[in-house]
Scaffold this motif. Structure first.
Motif, PDB file in Angstrom:
ATOM      1  N   THR A 282      81.355  64.146  -6.846  1.00 48.47           N
ATOM      2  CA  THR A 282      81.154  63.861  -8.145  1.00 48.47           C
ATOM      3  C   THR A 282      80.170  64.793  -8.763  1.00 48.47           C
TER       4      THR A 282
ATOM      5  N   GLN B 194      81.861  57.959  -5.022  1.00 42.47           N
ATOM      6  CA  GLN B 194      82.040  56.727  -4.415  1.00 42.47           C
ATOM      7  C   GLN B 194      83.290  56.038  -4.741  1.00 42.47           C
TER       8      GLN B 194
ATOM      9  N   ASP C   7      73.150  57.892 -10.969  1.00 43.83           N
ATOM     10  CA  ASP C   7      72.500  58.286 -12.191  1.00 43.83           C
ATOM     11  C   ASP C   7      70.809  57.770 -12.262  1.00 43.83           C
TER      12      ASP C   7
ATOM     13  N   ASN D 201      68.012  53.904 -16.209  1.00 47.15           N
ATOM     14  CA  ASN D 201      69.266  53.774 -16.801  1.00 47.15           C
ATOM     15  C   ASN D 201      70.383  53.038 -15.705  1.00 47.15           C
TER      16      ASN D 201
ATOM     17  N   LYS E  36      78.440  65.763 -12.387  1.00 47.28           N
ATOM     18  CA  LYS E  36      77.877  65.334 -13.527  1.00 47.28           C
ATOM     19  C   LYS E  36      77.472  66.787 -14.542  1.00 47.28           C
TER      20      LYS E  36
ATOM     21  N   ASP F 215      77.717  62.661  -4.202  1.00 48.92           N
ATOM     22  CA  ASP F 215      78.680  62.033  -3.311  1.00 48.92           C
ATOM     23  C   ASP F 215      79.901  61.263  -4.423  1.00 48.92           C
TER      24      ASP F 215
ATOM     25  N   THR G 273      81.305  63.218 -16.606  1.00 54.10           N
ATOM     26  CA  THR G 273      81.473  63.175 -15.143  1.00 54.10           C
ATOM     27  C   THR G 273      82.782  63.274 -14.664  1.00 54.10           C
TER      28      THR G 273
ATOM     29  N   SER H 191      75.982  58.534 -21.487  1.00 56.36           N
ATOM     30  CA  SER H 191      74.905  59.304 -22.547  1.00 56.36           C
ATOM     31  C   SER H 191      74.435  60.459 -22.316  1.00 56.36           C
TER      32      SER H 191
ATOM     33  N   SER I 231      77.854  49.992 -14.993  1.00 52.71           N
ATOM     34  CA  SER I 231      78.438  51.222 -14.778  1.00 52.71           C
ATOM     35  C   SER I 231      77.877  52.119 -13.984  1.00 52.71           C
ATOM     36  N   ASN I 232      76.437  51.915 -13.667  1.00 55.11           N
ATOM     37  CA  ASN I 232      75.959  52.871 -12.814  1.00 55.11           C
ATOM     38  C   ASN I 232      75.598  52.284 -11.471  1.00 55.11           C
TER      39      ASN I 232
ATOM     40  N   LYS J 208      72.609  50.003 -15.185  1.00 50.71           N
ATOM     41  CA  LYS J 208      73.464  49.340 -15.717  1.00 50.71           C
ATOM     42  C   LYS J 208      74.891  49.058 -14.882  1.00 50.71           C
TER      43      LYS J 208
END
Ligand SMILES: Nc1ncnc2c1ncn2[C@@H]1O[C@H](COP(=O)(O)OP(=O)(O)OP(=O)(O)O)[C@@H](O)[C@H]1O
Length: 628
Positions: free
Chosen positions: A379, A431, A498, A480, A381, A429, A367, A363, A484-485, A482
């Motif tokens: 990573t 993951q 996130d 946020n 973003k 970092d 990434t 959203s 996926s985070n 969820k």
């Protein structure tokens, strides 16, 4: 001086029996212990009593539903006692003088309602290897002389109301140590022993600081949304209900000279920005021909995450790009800002040259997994410029400094950030083991099967630890949460990603899918401006149900709590063995997802509930060392 012979109070009764009966008279007001003495040594057969040669050496009464007080001068005559466990009962009042129990090796008094200060008599028990006073209502400072109990292996003092500083413990054999959830203050002494423990051993003590928990002992960095320029001293813990203590408002403006790698564009002035943009554009143009066009193939993540990463890999193959291609439009008027305490391990140029693999579009932006010089995996973003345009450069910098200062084993650490002319990058970092979303829902082809309840418990505990830390360490929140985070680290520990980014964006630009929407608490569905820690608690409830059922949040029915358990059970192939634990976890999920934010517990309370479930589960399996 130790008492060598127990004084005989009654010629007919051995004094150990008298001790136990006098303990029972005050500690067992509900008469749970059916102790009857017909023969002289019957007491050695009583439940929880263990004798050697007629003397009580163990007195173990965990989970006996004892209600009452621990009377003074009762067990004090059991001078041969080695282990005393009154764990998880309802005993209240002070802990009496135990100094005469000089043979005691293990003392478990956790999970009661003991009050008063740390019992100094314990400091005389030089043979102690295990001491557990956790989850009581003990107050006052921890005695500095705790250091003299040099045989301690286990020291559990968490979830009391101890204040003052952490003693400079340096017992070489200390293996289990926890002082979290108290009101301890000041710098944690950097002894070799204390340095062995990670931040969770000290967490939820709002005013602890020091190297061991990666928290500077000076005033904290500014954070987003604060306006006060005058900073009162550290707020009194009492000023906060329920144990959450806010940090003092930050000093503004921030002292910029303390950190390396500052964003020049925002510190030196407009003229320099224009100059550096022009210069950078010239450099970019000149180097254009030399840029590496080859895209180093970044290997897919670890084999164990083969299934979990299938979605991202498919996207990754088709959209694999080099970061240099993706962000070559960057005007190089800024540098990477490495957050406090980070070493400048790479430059913006290296990052731009790095090979990259698309991990996904979220959203807030896109990434990437970036591999610098074939070695360092990060990573990156890349925030959507349009969506974060509502946040000024200065606020972004202040906010990222505050977010970057957060360090906890259950948070994916922010290492650096960058902003220049509408481009904003946040570097984390990488993951390696995918997300909980991948783990629970798998690839689309495989049928989702809920995780074993103990895995749900472990992930829930990790996530609750991370959230409780964010809430107490700053005035930030995740915003946020969820699946996926929630990412899996190298030991498959769950780590939050996130966190605290959503506040930077204009939420009206979001087009959220039904699953992302389902995590949103009712009060923030219209506008994320009303985000609070309690909206994280709501999302946690939804997340926990997702873990337990393996169902995507958009498919969760709206049910009253008592029907919720039946639904959870129906989604699982349960043989009945997990019913009790599912019930407790579903209860936590239900109370978190209550419509009214005021009715939801604070995150530290949620964490406490999860700890309690874990501890009872461990006791049930007799897996918990020393308690039975
Ligand atoms: N630090 C990281 N290490 C490994 N994978 C990550 C990392 N951060 C994010 N990912 C993965 O990258 C993908 C895209 O993440 P991103 O945060 O952009 O979107 P999202 O989580 O789907 O949605 P949102 O932006 O709302 O959080 C997700 O599958 C996420 O699990």
């Amino acid at each position: 001086e130790p008492i060598t012979y127990p004084p005989q109070t009654n010629l007919m009764l051995p004094s150990d029996a008298v001790s136990i009966l006098s303990f029972k008279s005050k500690a067992d007001l509900h008469n749970k212990l059916l102790y009857v003495l017909n023969e002289r040594f019957d007491y050695c057969q009583w439940r929880g009593v263990n004798c050697i040669q007629g003397r009580v050496v163990r007195f173990l009464l965990p989970n006996f539903g004892l209600f009452g007080t621990f009377p003074a001068n009762s067990l004090s005559r059991l001078d041969q006692l080695r282990v005393l466990s009154l764990h998880n009962n309802s005993l209240s009042g002070p802990i009496p003088d135990l100094s005469s129990l000089y043979n005691l090796k293990s003392l478990f008094l956790g999970r009661n309602h003991f009050s008063g200060t740390f019992p100094s008599s314990i400091l005389f028990l030089h043979r102690l290897t295990s001491l557990d006073l956790s989850y009581n209502e003990l107050t006052g400072p921890l005695p500095v002389n705790l250091t003299t109990l040099d045989r301690l292996n286990i020291l559990r003092l968490e979830w009391n109301r101890f204040n003052g500083t952490v003693p400079p413990l340096n017992q070489p054999f200390l293996l289990i140590f926890n002082v979290s959830g108290n009101n301890l203050t000041g710098k944690i002494p950097v002894t070799p022993t204390l340095s062995k423990f990670n931040t969770t051993a000290f967490s939820l003590n709002p005013h602890l600081c020091g190297k061991i928990i990666n928290k500077a002992c000076t005033t904290r960095a500014p954070f987003f949304g604060s306006s006060s320029a005058s900073s009162p001293a550290v707020q009194s813990p009492k000023a906060n209900s329920g144990g959450i203590v806010a940090l003092p408002p930050p000093h503004l403006p921030k002292k910029k000279h303390q950190r390396p790698g500052m964003v020049l564009g925002f510190t030196v002035g407009i003229a320099l920005i224009i100059f550096s943009v022009l210069l950078a554009l010239a450099v970019v143009k000149k180097q254009g021909g030399k840029k590496r066009v080859e895209s180093k193939e970044t290997k897919p993540t670890t084999a164990s995450s083969e299934a979990t990463n299938s979605k991202t890999q498919v996207e990754g193959v088709s959209e694999r790009k080099s970061v240099i291609n993706e962000i070559q439009k960057l005007k190089k008027s800024g540098n990477l800002v490495f957050v406090d305490g980070e070493v400048e391990g790479y430059s913006l140029e290296q990052l731009m040259r790095a090979s990259a693999e698309l991990l996904g579009r979220g959203s807030m932006g896109i990434t990437y997994k970036a591999v610098i010089d074939g070695q360092l995996i990060l990573t990156v973003k890349r925030l959507d410029a349009g969506k974060t345009a509502v946040t000024s450069g200065e606020v972004f910098e202040q906010h990222m400094d505050a977010v970057g200062a957060l360090r906890h084993p259950n948070l994916v650490p922010v290492r650096a950030y960058f902003q220049a002319k509408g481009e904003r990058l946040v570097i984390y970092d990488y993951q390696p083991n995918g997300s909980v979303s991948n783990l629970v829902h798998g690839s689309r082809s495989t049928r989702a099967k809920p995780l074993h309840w103990t895995s749900c418990l472990k992930i829930a505990e990790d996530v609750a630890e991370g959230l409780a830390y964010i809430h107490q360490a700053s005035r930030l929140f995740h915003g946020n949460l969820k699946s996926s985070n929630v990412l899996l680290g190298s030991d498959f520990e769950a780590c939050l990603a996130d966190y605290s980014l959503v506040v930077l964006a204009d939420s009206s630009c979001f087009t959220e899918d039904p699953d992302s929407l389902a995590y949103k608490a009712p009060e923030i569905r219209k506008s994320s401006r009303r985000l609070t820690p309690k909206s994280d608690v709501y999302a946690f409830g939804v997340f926990l149900l997702e873990l337990l059922t393996g169902k995507l949040p958009s498919r969760h029915p709206v049910l009253v709590p008592r029907d919720m358990l039946e639904w959870v059970r129906a989604t699982r192939e349960d043989d009945g063995g997990e019913y009790h634990w599912l019930g407790m976890l579903t209860e936590v999920a239900s109370v978190c997802s209550l419509t009214s934010p005021e009715q939801r517990p604070a995150m530290w309370q949620v964490l406490k509930m999860i700890h309690e479930i874990k501890e009872s589960a461990m006791m049930d399996d007799s897996a918990s060392f020393g308690y039975s």
